[in-house]
Motif scaffolding. Structure first.
Motif, PDB file in Angstrom:
ATOM      1  N   THR A   1       0.839  -1.194   0.000  1.00 38.27           N
ATOM      2  CA  THR A   1       0.000   0.000   0.000  1.00 38.27           C
ATOM      3  C   THR A   1       0.880   1.253   0.000  1.00 38.27           C
ATOM      4  O   THR A   1       2.089   1.198   0.229  1.00 38.27           O
ATOM      5  N   THR A   2       0.246   2.397  -0.213  1.00 38.63           N
ATOM      6  CA  THR A   2       0.968   3.677  -0.163  1.00 38.63           C
ATOM      7  C   THR A   2       1.590   3.880   1.204  1.00 38.63           C
ATOM      8  O   THR A   2       2.738   4.343   1.322  1.00 38.63           O
ATOM      9  N   ARG A   3       0.849   3.533   2.257  1.00 42.46           N
ATOM     10  CA  ARG A   3       1.372   3.681   3.626  1.00 42.46           C
ATOM     11  C   ARG A   3       2.593   2.804   3.845  1.00 42.46           C
ATOM     12  O   ARG A   3       3.594   3.243   4.417  1.00 42.46           O
ATOM     13  N   THR A   4       2.514   1.557   3.398  1.00 48.26           N
ATOM     14  CA  THR A   4       3.640   0.633   3.558  1.00 48.26           C
ATOM     15  C   THR A   4       4.899   1.193   2.915  1.00 48.26           C
ATOM     16  O   THR A   4       5.971   1.228   3.532  1.00 48.26           O
TER      17      THR A   4
ATOM     18  N   ALA B   1       5.496   4.314   1.987  1.00 52.59           N
ATOM     19  CA  ALA B   1       5.868   5.615   2.550  1.00 52.59           C
ATOM     20  C   ALA B   1       6.693   5.453   3.826  1.00 52.59           C
ATOM     21  O   ALA B   1       7.533   6.299   4.155  1.00 52.59           O
ATOM     22  N   ILE B   2       6.446   4.359   4.549  1.00 46.98           N
ATOM     23  CA  ILE B   2       7.210   4.094   5.778  1.00 46.98           C
ATOM     24  C   ILE B   2       8.504   3.358   5.469  1.00 46.98           C
ATOM     25  O   ILE B   2       9.589   3.743   5.919  1.00 46.98           O
TER      26      ILE B   2
ATOM     27  N   VAL C   1       4.507  -1.699  10.023  1.00 45.15           N
ATOM     28  CA  VAL C   1       3.608  -1.760   8.856  1.00 45.15           C
ATOM     29  C   VAL C   1       2.716  -2.993   8.883  1.00 45.15           C
ATOM     30  O   VAL C   1       2.061  -3.308   7.885  1.00 45.15           O
TER      31      VAL C   1
END
Length: 250
Positions: free
Chosen positions: A133-136, A138-139, A169
Motif C-alpha cells: 500500500t501507499t502507507r507501507t 511511505a514508511i 507496517v
C-alpha cells in the motif's frame, strides 16, 4: 602480537550465541564485536572479521525464514537496493562525523522503540500486513535508506531497528524478523565485499566462528518460528537493552 588459537575456545560458543539471538531479534554484533576486540585484534580487523561472521549468520537465518515463507519477497526485494545505498552512504559519512556523537542519542531512540513494543501488548503479535500500500511504501522506503545508513555508519542494532520498521507496517514479529534478516543480509553482503577487497579479514578466526554463527542462526530462526511472536517479543526486549548498553558503554 597475533592471537593464539586458544581464543577460539570462547570465540566459537560466543559466536553461536550471537547467531542465535541475531536470528531471533537482531543485535548479534553486540556480542561478536567485543569478543573479537578481546582477542586482541586491531579495530580494522575486528570490523572486517565481524562482517565475515555476519554474512554466515544472516545468510543462514535468511535461508531458514525464506524457505518457510516468513519473508515478504515483493516488499523486501524493493527495499534491498535502498539498504545497500544507505549502507554505502553511511560508510562514507563515517569519515566526516564522529560516531561517538550519536551513540547516546541512538541508545535513547532504541530504548524508546523497545518500550513502545512492550507497552503495546498486541504490537507485533498479530499479522496485519495489508500489502504494498501507499502507507507501507511511505514508511519502509525512507526508513530502509536510513537504517542502511546507520548500518554503514555505526552498526549495532541494525536488525533490531529493521524489525521495528516491519512490525510498524503490520507484520507479526516472526515475519518482521524474517524480513529484517533478509535486508540485513544484503547490507552485510555489500560490506563484506568492501572489506574483502581491503584484505583485513582474519580468516582462521572468522571461518570457524562464522560456522558457529551460522549454526546458532539456524537454531534461533527455527526457535522463533516454532515459539511464535510472543517469544520473539521478549527476546526483542532483551536485545534492546543489550544494544543500548553496547552503545552507551562501548
Amino acid at each position: 602480537m597475533s592471537p593464539s588459537p586458544e581464543v577460539l575456545l570462547y570465540g566459537i560458543p560466543l559466536a553461536f550465541l550471537a547467531g542465535f539471538i541475531d536470528a531471533v531479534a537482531g543485535g548479534g554484533g553486540t556480542i561478536t564485536l567485543p569478543t573479537l576486540l578481546f582477542m586482541g585484534l586491531p579495530p580494522a580487523q575486528v570490523v572486517a572479521t565481524n562482517k565475515l561472521l555476519a554474512i554466515f549468520g544472516s545468510g543462514s537465518a535468511t535461508f531458514q525464514y525464506w524457505r518457510k515463507g516468513h519473508v515478504e519477497k515483493a516488499l523486501v526485494l524493493r527495499l534491498i537496493p535502498l539498504a545497500l545505498l544507505g549502507s554505502a552512504l553511511g560508510a562514507y559519512l563515517v569519515h566526516f562525523v564522529n560516531p561517538n556523537t550519536f551513540r547516546t542519542l541512538i541508545a535513547v531512540v532504541i530504548l524508546g522503540v523497545g518500550a513502545l513494543v512492550l507497552l503495546n501488548k498486541r504490537f507485533g503479535l498479530e499479522d496485519k500486513y495489508e500489502g504494498l500500500t501507499t502507507r507501507t511504501l511511505a514508511i519502509t522506503l525512507p526508513a530502509t535508506l536510513v537504517i542502511g545508513m546507520y548500518d554503514g555508519f555505526l552498526g549495532p542494532g541494525t536488525g533490531t531497528f529493521a524489525m521495528f520498521m516491519f512490525a510498524l507496517v503490520g507484520f507479526n514479529l516472526v515475519r518482521a524478523s524474517g524480513n529484517a534478516r533478509t535486508v540485513n543480509f544484503a547490507t552485510n553482503a555489500g560490506a563484506f565485499i568492501f572489506f574483502l577487497i581491503g584484505g583485513q579479514m582474519v580468516w582462521w578466526i572468522g571461518l570457524p566462528m562464522g560456522a558457529a554463527n551460522a549454526l546458532g542462526a539456524t537454531v534461533g530462526a527455527r526457535m522463533a518460528m516454532l515459539r511464535g511472536s510472543a517469544f520473539v517479543k521478549w527476546m526483542y526486549a532483551l536485545i534492546v537493552l543489550l544494544v543500548a548498553g553496547r552503545l552507551v558503554f562501548g
